[in-house]
Design an enzyme around this catalytic site. Sequence first.
Site, short mmCIF file in Angstrom:
data_model
loop_
_atom_site.label_atom_id
_atom_site.label_comp_id
_atom_site.label_asym_id
_atom_site.label_seq_id
_atom_site.Cartn_x
_atom_site.Cartn_y
_atom_site.Cartn_z
CD1 TRP A 357 40.38 36.72 34.93
CD2 TRP A 357 41.23 36.85 33.15
NE1 TRP A 357 40.14 35.48 34.34
CE2 TRP A 357 40.80 35.61 32.99
CE3 TRP A 357 41.97 37.27 31.99
CZ2 TRP A 357 40.68 34.57 31.83
CZ3 TRP A 357 42.11 36.53 30.66
CH2 TRP A 357 41.37 35.07 30.83
CG ASP A 358 35.78 37.19 34.78
OD1 ASP A 358 36.84 36.98 35.08
OD2 ASP A 358 34.96 36.48 35.11
CD GLU A 488 40.67 29.24 37.35
OE1 GLU A 488 39.81 28.95 37.49
OE2 GLU A 488 40.73 30.52 37.77
CD GLN A 601 39.24 30.17 31.72
OE1 GLN A 601 39.12 29.73 32.87
NE2 GLN A 601 38.91 31.27 31.72
C1 BGC Z 1 37.60 31.12 35.43
C2 BGC Z 1 38.33 32.31 35.67
C3 BGC Z 1 37.29 33.50 35.86
C4 BGC Z 1 36.28 33.22 36.97
C5 BGC Z 1 35.32 34.34 37.41
C6 BGC Z 1 36.66 30.82 36.75
O1 BGC Z 1 35.77 29.76 36.49
O2 BGC Z 1 38.26 30.10 35.31
O3 BGC Z 1 39.08 32.73 34.32
O4 BGC Z 1 37.86 34.90 36.27
O5 BGC Z 1 35.89 31.91 36.75
O6 BGC Z 1 34.46 34.41 36.34
#
Ligand code: BGC
Length: 765
Positions: A357-358, A488, A601
């Site tokens: 989703w980034d 997360e 985050q």
């Molecule tokens: C983050 C996610 C992100 C992923 C890839 C993870 O550490 O929590 O939001 O999509 O890294 O960058």
Amino acid sequence: MKDYLVKDNWKIIEDQYHIEFNQISESIFSIGNGHMGQRANFEESFTGKTLQGNYIGGVYYPDKTRVGWWKNGYPEYFAKVLNACDWIGIRILLDQEEVDLHKAEIKKFYRELDMKRGVLTRKAEFITPKGRHLSIESQRFCSMADDEIGAIEYKVTSRNYNGGLALVSYLDFDVKNSDANYDEKFWEEDQQVASDEAMYVIAKTRKTNFQCAASMDHSLTINGGKSDHYFDYGNGEKYVEVFISGEIVTDGEWVYHKFVNISSSRNHNAESLLPDALTKSKAARSAGFELLLESHVDAWSKIWNTADIVIKDDVAAQQGIRFNIFQLYQTYTGKDSRLNIGPKGFTGEKYGGSTYWDTEAYCLPFYLSTTDASVARNLLIYRHNQLDRAIENAEKLGFSDGAALYPMVTMNGEECHNEWEITFEEIHRNGAIAYAIYDYIKYTGDQDYLVSHGVEVLVAIARFWSQRVNFSEAKQKYVMLGVTGPNEYENNVNNNWYTNYIATWCMDYAAESLAYIKKSHSADYSRIISLINFNESELEKWSDITAKMYFPVDKNKGIYLQQDGFLDKDIISVTDLPQSERPIHQKWSWDRILRSCFIKQADVLQGLYFFEDKFDLEDIRRNYEYYEPLTVHESSLSPCVHSILATKLNMKDKAYEMYLQTSRLDLDDYNNDTEDGCHITSMAGTWLAIVRGFAGMSVENDTLSFSPKLPKQWTEVSFKTNFRGQMIELVMSKDGNHLNNLSDSSIKVILNNKEFVVEPIGVTI
Ligand code: BGC
């Protein structure tokens, strides 16, 4: 944190040999051109710690996953961008001795990444264990002008050595991914030839059957002219080499040029793959290193012309932002809508080069502003092309009737992630994909995209949300159970505020979009509803849900609750967390993390950032002041959102502190993990922190708007933005703000809430 690189406005420089940081430098000094890229490995043999890495965009392998407890709905594989042909290899053999910097005494060492020109240079002067004193100097690039071409200039100079010298220049497809789950090799040999006429290897990926061709040509000059030397050829499995031998004397110099073409069946049909590759590597040799370099530098200067941000009198900040812009364009140029932006780009293997989703949440605005709108459009088309797979993915989880759940991690549209709490629960990603369509249309005004592609995606996403909620009799509200928000560090929570909010927003936006199309494109409306089998009763269901959605709040504190029960936690500020226990994801058990109040985050704050115009400033302030002290920023995507909101709230020092955390994240190895690769997607966050944060750029009623707040640490910052075919430059300085209209006709711009018409000559306000 590390501080071993020289600060320079345009260059990244390592002016001493830091063997202990070699893998970090290999990531930082990576080069690429959107089609391919590589880590900054040495050309000659090296027995020190290294991660050899060469990657080709979109060429992946479905590596069998390793999971202890299989759950229905898990994907069978995790797609990995493959470590591909090592094409830089040039071994140096002296009489009875191979050069290996790890074993030599290093007298001088210099590594430089010239971001303006996109060129990696390395110089080393050393004495071998047998006392041979030599210098090498290499320059290489992955051409931005022709993205299948790579070129190297490699010089060897003798300081005291008189004797035999051989260069062994090779193409090696016999490589492995360091992150392979079962230590397997993913390439199979197809063809190879090493002769005076041609040097190439064609290899094929197992299972996915991508055919990739690496072909090379070369030239050698000894002491500025011709001198005796001999060629011999050799090969091995998926490997070809040319062995060039002769003599070198003290002060003598060999200059070797290697021209490589890397192409694949993604862009060439089976019959033409090899002939095209051979023609192109020969043509590259005929053009010569200087000419190829010139067109490469020219292509970079076109990119910099619109994408650069100039920060005066702060070299660290200037270097930081240019590094971020440079890496983003090395990773994705927007030429190919089948490609996307992996969180590590071509700089490492972790995250498999896949799409997250980034892209939509962070990278899209960067491309929207710094180049032609077609590039951002290609990012949207990528997801549109994968809609059927997203629908299949939702079906696997039990959804129906055209509901789509886009994957958390994907290479071709199929889900690749298999941790139930993320695969099945981190569903907010669907919202970012819808938001990107909104963001694109708001910025470009390209409503036609909604009609031609966007609405199909929006409806499928709205359908998913409408099936994912349930009506709670107890609350008399719709609720969303068992989710993972952007944070997360908590899983399987109920009513994550961000997810509930973006879900209702998606349903409203899909409904509005359908209403717009029905009204102004009635013929298209009929076509679309029949294509997606849409029944207007779905609208009633969506509006019932959005009217009765449950949002957890705490009225006393005046905040949105990250999820039900958040306040039951032991609330401790990050400042009370001993430094020795951070990062918590390395120091604590997962159980302890999940029960803690610490936020990985931006979560509630991510929602306030996306939808800031729907909340008043005091609302944003209360939530910011509550959640920021609990946030550990252990995702690189976090500080930029905090920086933008802090700017909005006039918390200038906080905004700058958060900005610095993102801007030099990799250059200073802030999170101690740059050796795995750079954080490419969060680099767009650095750009956002300046453009959407400090410059306050947005679009209000189809008009570009700025509300600049220059950090006090800077005297001046300027950047250009491409807005609906016109180019506007904003110069923010201690003396005021200046807008330059670099296009041919006047443009209306809002500056600090006042509307101005800016003529092509510019205006000072
Ligand atoms: C983050 C996610 C992100 C992923 C890839 C993870 O550490 O929590 O939001 O999509 O890294 O960058």
